[in-house]
Design a protein around this motif. Structure first.
Motif, PDB file in Angstrom:
ATOM      1  N   PHE A 252       0.841  -1.203   0.000  1.00  0.00           N
ATOM      2  CA  PHE A 252       0.000   0.000   0.000  1.00  0.00           C
ATOM      3  C   PHE A 252       0.875   1.251   0.000  1.00  0.00           C
ATOM      4  N   LEU A 253       1.895   1.263   0.855  1.00  0.00           N
ATOM      5  CA  LEU A 253       2.800   2.412   0.906  1.00  0.00           C
ATOM      6  C   LEU A 253       3.557   2.563  -0.416  1.00  0.00           C
ATOM      7  N   THR A 254       3.885   1.440  -1.044  1.00  0.00           N
ATOM      8  CA  THR A 254       4.542   1.499  -2.348  1.00  0.00           C
ATOM      9  C   THR A 254       3.652   2.183  -3.375  1.00  0.00           C
ATOM     10  N   ALA A 255       2.351   1.843  -3.330  1.00  0.00           N
ATOM     11  CA  ALA A 255       1.397   2.473  -4.259  1.00  0.00           C
ATOM     12  C   ALA A 255       1.268   3.969  -3.993  1.00  0.00           C
ATOM     13  N   ILE A 256       1.262   4.345  -2.718  1.00  0.00           N
ATOM     14  CA  ILE A 256       1.095   5.754  -2.360  1.00  0.00           C
ATOM     15  C   ILE A 256       2.320   6.583  -2.748  1.00  0.00           C
ATOM     16  N   PHE A 257       3.509   6.008  -2.495  1.00  0.00           N
ATOM     17  CA  PHE A 257       4.740   6.772  -2.698  1.00  0.00           C
ATOM     18  C   PHE A 257       5.476   6.418  -3.989  1.00  0.00           C
ATOM     19  N   VAL A 258       4.761   5.821  -4.935  1.00  0.00           N
ATOM     20  CA  VAL A 258       5.419   5.403  -6.172  1.00  0.00           C
ATOM     21  C   VAL A 258       6.025   6.586  -6.916  1.00  0.00           C
ATOM     22  N   ARG A 259       5.452   7.790  -6.740  1.00  0.00           N
ATOM     23  CA  ARG A 259       5.996   8.969  -7.424  1.00  0.00           C
ATOM     24  C   ARG A 259       7.025   9.709  -6.578  1.00  0.00           C
ATOM     25  N   LYS A 260       7.103   9.357  -5.298  1.00  0.00           N
ATOM     26  CA  LYS A 260       7.996  10.076  -4.387  1.00  0.00           C
ATOM     27  C   LYS A 260       9.332   9.362  -4.190  1.00  0.00           C
ATOM     28  N   ILE A 261       9.281   8.024  -4.101  1.00  0.00           N
ATOM     29  CA  ILE A 261      10.501   7.248  -3.875  1.00  0.00           C
ATOM     30  C   ILE A 261      10.922   6.617  -5.191  1.00  0.00           C
ATOM     31  N   PRO A 262      12.125   6.907  -5.673  1.00  0.00           N
ATOM     32  CA  PRO A 262      12.566   6.371  -6.970  1.00  0.00           C
ATOM     33  C   PRO A 262      12.548   4.851  -7.005  1.00  0.00           C
ATOM     34  N   LEU A 263      12.290   4.319  -8.174  1.00  0.00           N
ATOM     35  CA  LEU A 263      12.249   2.872  -8.363  1.00  0.00           C
ATOM     36  C   LEU A 263      13.551   2.212  -7.913  1.00  0.00           C
ATOM     37  N   LYS A 264      14.682   2.807  -8.283  1.00  0.00           N
ATOM     38  CA  LYS A 264      15.978   2.216  -7.951  1.00  0.00           C
ATOM     39  C   LYS A 264      16.147   2.087  -6.439  1.00  0.00           C
ATOM     40  N   VAL A 265      15.719   3.081  -5.700  1.00  0.00           N
ATOM     41  CA  VAL A 265      15.821   3.045  -4.232  1.00  0.00           C
ATOM     42  C   VAL A 265      14.949   1.940  -3.670  1.00  0.00           C
ATOM     43  N   ARG A 266      13.711   1.839  -4.181  1.00  0.00           N
ATOM     44  CA  ARG A 266      12.780   0.810  -3.677  1.00  0.00           C
ATOM     45  C   ARG A 266      13.309  -0.591  -3.952  1.00  0.00           C
ATOM     46  N   MET A 267      13.761  -0.824  -5.155  1.00  0.00           N
ATOM     47  CA  MET A 267      14.223  -2.156  -5.543  1.00  0.00           C
ATOM     48  C   MET A 267      15.478  -2.569  -4.778  1.00  0.00           C
ATOM     49  N   ILE A 268      16.483  -1.707  -4.767  1.00  0.00           N
ATOM     50  CA  ILE A 268      17.752  -2.071  -4.134  1.00  0.00           C
ATOM     51  C   ILE A 268      17.596  -2.195  -2.617  1.00  0.00           C
ATOM     52  N   ALA A 269      16.861  -1.262  -2.005  1.00  0.00           N
ATOM     53  CA  ALA A 269      16.677  -1.315  -0.550  1.00  0.00           C
ATOM     54  C   ALA A 269      15.928  -2.575  -0.128  1.00  0.00           C
ATOM     55  N   SER A 270      14.862  -2.916  -0.851  1.00  0.00           N
ATOM     56  CA  SER A 270      14.068  -4.096  -0.474  1.00  0.00           C
ATOM     57  C   SER A 270      14.875  -5.381  -0.667  1.00  0.00           C
ATOM     58  N   LEU A 271      15.634  -5.479  -1.760  1.00  0.00           N
ATOM     59  CA  LEU A 271      16.444  -6.678  -1.995  1.00  0.00           C
ATOM     60  C   LEU A 271      17.570  -6.811  -0.964  1.00  0.00           C
ATOM     61  N   CYS A 272      18.211  -5.711  -0.617  1.00  0.00           N
ATOM     62  CA  CYS A 272      19.263  -5.763   0.406  1.00  0.00           C
ATOM     63  C   CYS A 272      18.691  -6.189   1.751  1.00  0.00           C
ATOM     64  N   LEU A 273      17.508  -5.695   2.082  1.00  0.00           N
ATOM     65  CA  LEU A 273      16.856  -6.077   3.341  1.00  0.00           C
ATOM     66  C   LEU A 273      16.551  -7.572   3.357  1.00  0.00           C
ATOM     67  N   VAL A 274      15.999  -8.074   2.265  1.00  0.00           N
ATOM     68  CA  VAL A 274      15.668  -9.501   2.172  1.00  0.00           C
ATOM     69  C   VAL A 274      16.932 -10.358   2.262  1.00  0.00           C
ATOM     70  N   ILE A 275      17.997  -9.937   1.594  1.00  0.00           N
ATOM     71  CA  ILE A 275      19.251 -10.699   1.617  1.00  0.00           C
ATOM     72  C   ILE A 275      19.799 -10.798   3.041  1.00  0.00           C
ATOM     73  N   CYS A 276      19.825  -9.671   3.749  1.00  0.00           N
ATOM     74  CA  CYS A 276      20.366  -9.660   5.115  1.00  0.00           C
ATOM     75  C   CYS A 276      19.544 -10.545   6.049  1.00  0.00           C
ATOM     76  N   LEU A 277      18.233 -10.457   5.964  1.00  0.00           N
ATOM     77  CA  LEU A 277      17.392 -11.231   6.888  1.00  0.00           C
ATOM     78  C   LEU A 277      17.362 -12.708   6.528  1.00  0.00           C
TER      79      LEU A 277
END
Length: 468
Positions: A124-149
């Motif tokens: 839901f937050l991704t849908a709301i902030f799709v224009r505010k948070i760049p795609l590259k930031v969303r993709m890399i941050a989420s993948l790094c988080l998943v890798i670490c956990l």
């Protein structure tokens, strides 16, 4: 020849210059007022070739990576039961229902609830902030988080947690919730991103998810066949998920260097081309106006995908995994050991995969018949009573009507086929109804509706199981 034609799209599904069809009465989208690519400075002849289908397979892989973590958590059920067992009895008896601990009883419900909440919230937050948070930031941050956990989860597998089971329980639930939140952001971003490409790339994401489910099901069966210990099997699951997440990160970064993907990632903003990042999200249109215009165009497709996955999750895996062979014999190789992994998990995922693949050459009902699609999606509700009247155990209210193994095999296969076909079909149709600048947001909104369906279906499954 365009790449989607090479991959197998039908003539009706041939993409325009960027991902989606222009407004035309033929496809029932005459309400779309603008071409999808209004300011593109090149023409069709200048589109780079997707050499060796490299970008297509990257989207396929990213789709697989978005769902594989959850599939591995489900597949590793025996591992969690072992970790939370009654340590005063022999380890080999950890699945004895008479010795079940409170932590074993509560684990699956806590896992499902926490994961559903974070999944729905993050998409839901991704849908709301799709224009505010760049795609590259969303993709890399989420993948790094998943890798670490996932790395942390893999380490926990090898640690002896017998003396701190409650701490293990809390850490596992928390990490699983955050992992699912990260994959929710990843999923929403991938679907939104794929909508900038020809429609076959959205289909690739959907197919990748089905491949991920099938891969996890096969891994579980092979672990049973090989006689691996629950610890070794779980370590293999989570280590595999970690490696796949790392490869997914590298594959996503590669998209910024491939000519075909760079072409479709390039926007024209105020006459200047820019790769999708901060400046490309600067759109003067207000949030309410922006999202309202999109929802007005795709609401039927959003409702369809929500209904499809609500019905599927109401049946699978809660009801379908509880179905036993009518010839069940305790200790029997087929009816006791392999029946559920093969019939419930593998058969469903294979059907889902075939259904999603079939959208390459079948496009019925077409987008102009959206109400027929909505009706067909609603008719899938019949799978709920059909599976309830199979030999699902335990049961105390309903009699078994379909008392032959052929019935659940047929129903589960059709459940997977229709889930894959209808879910993919509407996910492909949605971005065709909006302009190119709205395509990413439309994809993220559809991902939110899909996730909402998963959440509603999961909640409904608890009631259905109680009614058996």
């Amino acid at each position: 020849m365009e790449i989607s034609q090479k991959i197998g799209s039908s003539s009706e599904d041939e993409p325009t210059e960027c991902n989606v069809l222009l407004a035309s009465s033929e496809h029932g989208v005459s309400s779309v007022k603008h071409p999808i690519v209004p300011d593109r400075e090149t023409n069709l002849g200048d589109i780079p070739e997707d050499r060796f289908y490299g970008v297509y397979f990257i989207f396929l892989f990213l789709g697989m990576a978005s769902l594989l973590p959850w599939n591995f958590f489900i597949t590793a059920k025996s591992y969690f039961q072992f970790k939370l067992r009654n340590t005063s009895i022999p380890a080999s008896e950890f699945n004895d229902p008479d010795e079940e601990t409170n932590l074993q009883i509560l684990f699956e419900s806590y896992l499902a609830t926490s994961s559903t909440i974070t999944n729905l919230t993050c998409v839901f937050l991704t849908a709301i902030f799709v224009r505010k948070i760049p795609l590259k930031v969303r993709m890399i941050a989420s993948l790094c988080l998943v890798i670490c956990l996932f790395g942390l989860t893999s380490v926990l597998v090898k640690l002896d947690s017998n003396n701190w089971q409650k701490t293990f329980f809390i850490v596992t639930i928390a990490s699983a919730a955050v992992i699912n939140g990260g994959t929710a952001i990843l999923t929403g971003s991938i679907f939104g991103f794929s909508c900038r490409f020809p429609r076959s790339y959205t289909q690739a994401c959907m197919m990748g998810q089905a491949i991920g489910g099938t891969f996890a099901a096969v891994a579980g069966i092979l672990a049973l066949a090989g006689g691996s210990s629950v610890i070794d099997s779980a370590f293999g699951y989570f280590l595999t998920a970690t490696v796949i997440s790392v490869v997914s990160l590298l594959a996503y970064i590669l998209l910024y260097y491939l000519p075909f993907s760079k072409y479709h990632m390039t926007e024209v903003v105020s006459g200047v081309k820019s790769i999708n990042n901060d400046e490309s999200h600067t759109v003067p249109q207000g949030h309410c106006e922006f999202y309202g215009e999109i929802i007005k165009q795709i609401w039927k497709q959003g409702v369809c995908v929500c209904i499809v996955f609500t019905i599927t999750l109401a049946c699978f895996p809660a009801v379908s995994a509880s179905i036993r062979s009518v010839t069940y014999v305790k200790g029997d190789s087929w009816t006791d050991k392999y029946f559920t992994p093969v019939i419930c998990f593998l058969l469903f995922n294979l059907g889902d995969w075939v259904g999603r693949t079939a959208t390459s050459w079948i496009s019925l009902p077409s987008d102009r018949h959206s109400y027929i699609m909505l009706l067909l999606c609603c008719l899938r509700v019949a799978f709920i009573p059909l599976l309830m009247f199979c030999n699902a155990e335990p049961r105390s209210h309903l009699n078994v009507v379909f008392d032959h193994d052929a019935w659940p095999i047929t129903f589960i296969l059709l459940l997977g086929l229709t889930n894959g076909y209808f879910g993919t079909r509407v996910m492909i149709y949605a971005p065709q109804r909006v302009t190119w600048g709205q395509a990413e947001a439309a994809g993220v909104i559809m991902a939110f509706m899909l996730t909402l369906g998963l959440a509603l279906g999961s909640g409904l499954s608890f009631l259905i199981v109680k009614l058996l």
